[in-house]
Design a protein around this motif. Structure first.
Motif, mmCIF file in Angstrom:
data_model
loop_
_atom_site.group_PDB
_atom_site.id
_atom_site.type_symbol
_atom_site.label_atom_id
_atom_site.label_comp_id
_atom_site.label_asym_id
_atom_site.label_seq_id
_atom_site.Cartn_x
_atom_site.Cartn_y
_atom_site.Cartn_z
ATOM 1 N N THR A 10 0.850 -1.182 0.000
ATOM 2 C CA THR A 10 0.000 0.000 0.000
ATOM 3 C C THR A 10 0.890 1.238 0.000
ATOM 4 N N ALA A 11 0.359 2.331 -0.524
ATOM 5 C CA ALA A 11 1.026 3.633 -0.433
ATOM 6 C C ALA A 11 0.173 4.500 0.475
ATOM 7 N N GLU A 12 0.795 5.131 1.486
ATOM 8 C CA GLU A 12 0.020 5.797 2.526
ATOM 9 C C GLU A 12 0.557 7.182 2.865
ATOM 10 N N LEU A 13 -0.360 8.036 3.260
ATOM 11 C CA LEU A 13 -0.060 9.308 3.909
ATOM 12 C C LEU A 13 -0.843 9.325 5.212
ATOM 13 N N ARG A 14 -0.182 9.685 6.316
ATOM 14 C CA ARG A 14 -0.892 9.721 7.603
ATOM 15 C C ARG A 14 -0.421 10.930 8.409
ATOM 16 N N TRP A 15 -1.404 11.589 9.047
ATOM 17 C CA TRP A 15 -1.142 12.754 9.892
ATOM 18 C C TRP A 15 -1.769 12.530 11.259
ATOM 19 N N TRP A 16 -1.226 13.217 12.284
ATOM 20 C CA TRP A 16 -1.676 13.052 13.669
ATOM 21 C C TRP A 16 -1.850 14.410 14.340
ATOM 22 N N TRP A 17 -2.977 14.561 15.064
ATOM 23 C CA TRP A 17 -3.249 15.749 15.888
ATOM 24 C C TRP A 17 -3.501 15.297 17.316
ATOM 25 N N ARG A 18 -3.013 16.051 18.285
ATOM 26 C CA ARG A 18 -3.301 15.739 19.682
ATOM 27 C C ARG A 18 -4.758 16.076 19.996
ATOM 28 N N SER A 186 3.523 13.568 11.339
ATOM 29 C CA SER A 186 3.089 12.871 10.134
ATOM 30 C C SER A 186 3.948 11.626 9.977
ATOM 31 N N GLY A 187 3.317 10.525 9.620
ATOM 32 C CA GLY A 187 4.025 9.251 9.486
ATOM 33 C C GLY A 187 3.149 8.116 9.982
#
Length: 200
Positions: A10-18, A186-187
């Motif tokens: 798979t090819a992915e982009l992932r972001w995270w917010w508290r 991000s990751g």
């Protein structure tokens, strides 16, 4: 590895917010579609130095091994800056992961699945209905007593088309709303778990 029953990329982009809920982000991702909802707790191998390998037990079901195998170039709006990741995944029989050396990650996932065919994107009910497509995910996540919101764009299908599919869904969605705050991280999950273990 004994018990492996499937391998795919798979090819992915992932972001995270508290914290919980990022105003407007789910609406932007779903674009009026009713999300498919799922709540579960996964058990991840906890090693902050293994940011390119992920080992988890999915709920009470099978286990999954992921290895980072590439960093494709994807053009993103400036506010969405992140490094795309290419993962090789293996699904295995349930591995003997225990509480020791692992971290429990609670997830409330809201997903939308798109199939790419005939030059366009079409909604479907599951990845199994699409040879090539993308899973769009907005998730409320909890680990180490902290709450996070995560957004993921995941392209699946023919290996040589994965970067183009990921780029295509980024183009389809366009930039997220201007009032969305900058993500903290991000990751993928291994990088995120490593960052919070280090007190990011």
């Amino acid at each position: 590895m004994n018990g492996v029953i499937l391998m795919w990329r798979t090819a992915e982009l992932r972001w995270w917010w508290r914290g919980r809920e990022v105003s407007g982000l789910q609406d932007w991702l779903m674009q009026g579609a009713a999300p498919k909802r799922e709540t579960r707790t996964d058990l991840y191998l906890a090693d902050p130095n293994l940011t390119d390998i992920s080992l988890k037990r999915r709920g009470r079901e099978h286990s999954e091994v992921k290895v980072l195998v590439g960093l494709p170039d994807i053009s993103l709006p400036p506010s969405m800056a992140a490094q795309a990741e290419l993962w090789l995944k293996s699904e295995a029989a349930r591995l003997p992961l225990t509480d020791e050396g692992t971290v429990a990650v609670g997830k409330e996932r809201r997903r939308r699945i798109l199939r790419f065919a005939d030059g366009g994107w079409h909604p479907v009910d599951s990845e199994e209905e699409a040879e090539n497509g993308a899973a769009l995910e907005y998730a409320l996540v909890e680990a180490h007593g902290e709450r996070w919101t995560s957004l993921c764009l995941e392209a699946f299908g023919e290996e040589d088309r994965l970067p183009a599919l990921l780029q295509g869904v980024v183009t389809l969605l366009g930039p997220w709303p201007g009032d969305v705050p900058a993500p903290a991280i991000s990751g993928g999950y291994p990088f995120w778990l490593g960052e919070i273990a280090r007190g990011h």
